[in-house]
Design a protein around this motif. Structure first.
Motif, PDB file in Angstrom:
ATOM      1  N   LYS A  80      -3.962  15.508  31.722  1.00 33.14           N
ATOM      2  CA  LYS A  80      -3.972  16.512  32.789  1.00 33.14           C
ATOM      3  C   LYS A  80      -5.065  17.522  32.483  1.00 33.14           C
ATOM      4  CE  LYS A  80      -2.319  18.435  36.556  1.00 33.14           C
ATOM      5  NZ  LYS A  80      -0.969  18.981  36.646  1.00 33.14           N
ATOM      6  N   VAL A  81      -5.922  17.789  33.467  1.00 30.59           N
ATOM      7  CA  VAL A  81      -6.917  18.845  33.364  1.00 30.59           C
ATOM      8  C   VAL A  81      -6.304  20.111  33.925  1.00 30.59           C
ATOM      9  CG1 VAL A  81      -9.213  19.619  34.047  1.00 30.59           C
ATOM     10  CG2 VAL A  81      -8.807  17.189  33.607  1.00 30.59           C
ATOM     11  N   VAL A  82      -6.181  21.144  33.099  1.00 31.02           N
ATOM     12  CA  VAL A  82      -5.548  22.398  33.496  1.00 31.02           C
ATOM     13  C   VAL A  82      -6.565  23.519  33.374  1.00 31.02           C
ATOM     14  CG1 VAL A  82      -3.663  24.012  33.049  1.00 31.02           C
ATOM     15  CG2 VAL A  82      -3.320  21.569  32.657  1.00 31.02           C
ATOM     16  N   LYS A  83      -6.808  24.239  34.475  1.00 29.88           N
ATOM     17  CA  LYS A  83      -7.750  25.357  34.471  1.00 29.88           C
ATOM     18  C   LYS A  83      -7.002  26.662  34.341  1.00 29.88           C
ATOM     19  CE  LYS A  83     -11.515  27.502  37.085  1.00 29.88           C
ATOM     20  NZ  LYS A  83     -12.302  27.493  38.341  1.00 29.88           N
ATOM     21  N   TYR A  84      -7.407  27.483  33.375  1.00 25.48           N
ATOM     22  CA  TYR A  84      -6.825  28.820  33.215  1.00 25.48           C
ATOM     23  C   TYR A  84      -7.965  29.804  33.015  1.00 25.48           C
ATOM     24  CZ  TYR A  84      -4.236  32.798  31.492  1.00 25.48           C
ATOM     25  OH  TYR A  84      -3.721  34.065  31.337  1.00 25.48           O
ATOM     26  N   GLU A  85      -8.159  30.697  34.010  1.00 23.09           N
ATOM     27  CA  GLU A  85      -9.282  31.620  34.042  1.00 23.09           C
ATOM     28  C   GLU A  85     -10.579  30.804  33.912  1.00 23.09           C
ATOM     29  OE1 GLU A  85      -8.480  34.717  31.185  1.00 23.09           O
ATOM     30  OE2 GLU A  85      -7.026  35.684  32.519  1.00 23.09           O
ATOM     31  N   ARG A  86     -11.399  31.020  32.871  1.00 21.52           N
ATOM     32  CA  ARG A  86     -12.666  30.286  32.752  1.00 21.52           C
ATOM     33  C   ARG A  86     -12.567  29.085  31.817  1.00 21.52           C
ATOM     34  NH1 ARG A  86     -17.294  35.072  32.288  1.00 21.52           N
ATOM     35  NH2 ARG A  86     -16.791  36.119  34.265  1.00 21.52           N
ATOM     36  N   ILE A  87     -11.370  28.800  31.340  1.00 13.97           N
ATOM     37  CA  ILE A  87     -11.179  27.720  30.376  1.00 13.97           C
ATOM     38  C   ILE A  87     -10.533  26.528  31.056  1.00 13.97           C
ATOM     39  CG2 ILE A  87     -10.117  27.076  28.179  1.00 13.97           C
ATOM     40  CD1 ILE A  87     -10.017  30.035  27.480  1.00 13.97           C
ATOM     41  N   LYS A  88     -11.030  25.335  30.729  1.00 14.29           N
ATOM     42  CA  LYS A  88     -10.390  24.102  31.180  1.00 14.29           C
ATOM     43  C   LYS A  88      -9.793  23.396  29.960  1.00 14.29           C
ATOM     44  CE  LYS A  88     -12.912  22.938  35.421  1.00 14.29           C
ATOM     45  NZ  LYS A  88     -13.837  24.071  35.518  1.00 14.29           N
ATOM     46  N   PHE A  89      -8.504  23.125  30.020  1.00 17.33           N
ATOM     47  CA  PHE A  89      -7.823  22.396  28.959  1.00 17.33           C
ATOM     48  C   PHE A  89      -7.664  20.941  29.391  1.00 17.33           C
ATOM     49  CE2 PHE A  89      -6.355  26.770  28.463  1.00 17.33           C
ATOM     50  CZ  PHE A  89      -6.487  26.969  27.098  1.00 17.33           C
ATOM     51  N   LEU A  90      -7.838  20.035  28.445  1.00 18.86           N
ATOM     52  CA  LEU A  90      -7.571  18.621  28.682  1.00 18.86           C
ATOM     53  C   LEU A  90      -6.402  18.229  27.783  1.00 18.86           C
ATOM     54  CD1 LEU A  90      -8.410  15.969  30.037  1.00 18.86           C
ATOM     55  CD2 LEU A  90      -9.974  15.571  28.132  1.00 18.86           C
ATOM     56  N   VAL A  91      -5.252  17.996  28.399  1.00 19.10           N
ATOM     57  CA  VAL A  91      -4.044  17.654  27.663  1.00 19.10           C
ATOM     58  C   VAL A  91      -3.842  16.155  27.767  1.00 19.10           C
ATOM     59  CG1 VAL A  91      -1.644  18.278  27.291  1.00 19.10           C
ATOM     60  CG2 VAL A  91      -3.136  19.852  28.498  1.00 19.10           C
ATOM     61  N   ILE A  92      -3.627  15.494  26.631  1.00 16.56           N
ATOM     62  CA  ILE A  92      -3.607  14.032  26.593  1.00 16.56           C
ATOM     63  C   ILE A  92      -2.315  13.539  25.962  1.00 16.56           C
ATOM     64  CG2 ILE A  92      -4.872  11.981  25.847  1.00 16.56           C
ATOM     65  CD1 ILE A  92      -7.138  14.252  25.159  1.00 16.56           C
ATOM     66  N   ALA A  93      -1.660  12.612  26.616  1.00 19.17           N
ATOM     67  CA  ALA A  93      -0.494  11.952  26.040  1.00 19.17           C
ATOM     68  C   ALA A  93      -0.921  10.582  25.533  1.00 19.17           C
ATOM     69  CB  ALA A  93       0.617  11.798  27.076  1.00 19.17           C
ATOM     70  N   LEU A  94      -0.630  10.318  24.254  1.00 13.00           N
ATOM     71  CA  LEU A  94      -0.955   9.038  23.640  1.00 13.00           C
ATOM     72  C   LEU A  94       0.322   8.273  23.334  1.00 13.00           C
ATOM     73  CD1 LEU A  94      -3.624  10.311  21.066  1.00 13.00           C
ATOM     74  CD2 LEU A  94      -4.034   9.426  23.363  1.00 13.00           C
ATOM     75  N   LYS A  95       0.176   6.981  23.054  1.00 16.74           N
ATOM     76  CA  LYS A  95       1.345   6.167  22.733  1.00 16.74           C
ATOM     77  C   LYS A  95       2.040   6.647  21.469  1.00 16.74           C
ATOM     78  CE  LYS A  95       0.226   1.760  24.946  1.00 16.74           C
ATOM     79  NZ  LYS A  95      -0.044   0.326  24.728  1.00 16.74           N
ATOM     80  N   ASN A  96       1.268   7.121  20.497  1.00 13.20           N
ATOM     81  CA  ASN A  96       1.851   7.445  19.202  1.00 13.20           C
ATOM     82  C   ASN A  96       1.607   8.875  18.748  1.00 13.20           C
ATOM     83  OD1 ASN A  96       2.798   4.736  18.706  1.00 13.20           O
ATOM     84  ND2 ASN A  96       0.658   4.186  18.427  1.00 13.20           N
ATOM     85  N   SER A  97       0.892   9.671  19.517  1.00 13.67           N
ATOM     86  CA  SER A  97       0.684  11.076  19.162  1.00 13.67           C
ATOM     87  C   SER A  97       0.379  11.860  20.422  1.00 13.67           C
ATOM     88  CB  SER A  97      -0.450  11.217  18.136  1.00 13.67           C
ATOM     89  OG  SER A  97      -1.663  10.714  18.670  1.00 13.67           O
TER      90      SER A  97
END
Length: 279
Positions: A80-97
């Motif tokens: 999921k790409v999440v934008k907060y103010e001027r920052i973009k976070f990329l949150v990733i779900a993996l099979k094992n971590s």
């Protein structure tokens, strides 16, 4: 195969022999973020390179590699790409971590769906869905905890969507699973005495920027209010079929048919101001 369905809906072959599980266009960064390939790697394609694959008007761009892998991550389930103010976070779900910026391993429940919220502009929390329900990880402490486990379902749960509700300081959300949706906050308290109920079990659920949520069932596509769960519109299929959400662009929602044998067909639907649907 990746297809460009912008503008008048003309189809261009851009990439062949590579399976795409998820994708998002970030025009401001000139990239297309994807989960793709046999090993479900996180890859980023440059939009200028893809554009040149259609126009062939820049030899210098054509010589360059058009994509990179992010962190050599394999076995990606969802991002999921999440934008907060001027920052973009990329949150990733993996099979094992879980996640690249911070890694949360040895989770009790394997993540299938992931999102990120910023509580009151201060606290980062990862929200994820699993086969038993929904959970939160406090990013600072790394502590996980459950926020919603549907006790009325004895078998495995299929999580569909996590929607952080607007104007709640990032603390309230709609959690969609099976053929239902519930309203809870980030501490697991039910915030609305309302259960969103789809007309049939959806194969895919997605939030759209008109502050509505769409559900793709085998017999119909439903569009509902995120705030109340009320039905705003419905489109009946001519024949039963499984459909999967791809992305939303401008006033169009793109989705694909899910068929055995690997073949698929891409559709787009135009939403007007009254949320009536045409495709």
């Amino acid at each position: 195969m990746l297809l460009d369905r912008s503008g008048q809906g003309k189809v261009y072959n851009l990439i062949t022999r590579r399976r795409f599980l998820q994708m998002d266009v970030l025009e401001g960064l000139n990239v297309l973020v994807t989960i793709s390939g046999k090993k479900n790697k996180l890859r980023v394609y440059y939009l200028s390179w893809l554009r040149n694959r259609i126009l062939h008007n820049d030899p210098e761009v054509e010589k360059k590699q058009g994509w990179i892998t992010v962190g050599e991550l394999e076995g990606c389930v969802h991002y999921k790409v999440v934008k907060y103010e001027r920052i973009k976070f990329l949150v990733i779900a993996l099979k094992n971590s879980f996640m690249a910026f911070k890694s949360f391993t040895e989770l009790q429940h394997r993540p299938q769906l992931v999102d990120l919220t910023v509580e009151e502009g201060q606290r980062l929390k990862v929200i994820y869905g699993s086969s038993v329900g929904f959970h939160v990880i406090d990013v600072d402490s790394g502590n996980p905890y459950d926020i919603y486990i549907p006790s009325h379902i004895q078998s495995q749960v299929t999580p569909h969507a996590i929607v952080v509700l607007p104007k709640t300081d990032g603390m309230e959300m709609l959690l969609c699973y099976e053929d239902e949706g519930v309203y809870v906050n980030t501490y697991g308290r039910i915030t609305k005495d309302v259960v969103l109920q789809w007309g049939e079990m959806p194969t895919s659920v997605a939030y759209i920027h008109s502050n509505q949520i769409m559900g793709w069932g085998e017999k119909a596509i439903e569009i509902r209010s995120v705030e109340t769960g009320h039905l705003d519109g419905v489109f009946m299929h001519k024949r039963a079929q499984r459909l999967k959400f791809l992305c939303e662009r401008n006033d169009k929602v793109f989705f694909a048919s899910v068929r055995s044998g690997g073949s698929s067909q891409v559709f787009f639907m135009t939403l007007n101001r009254n949320s009536m649907m045409n495709w």
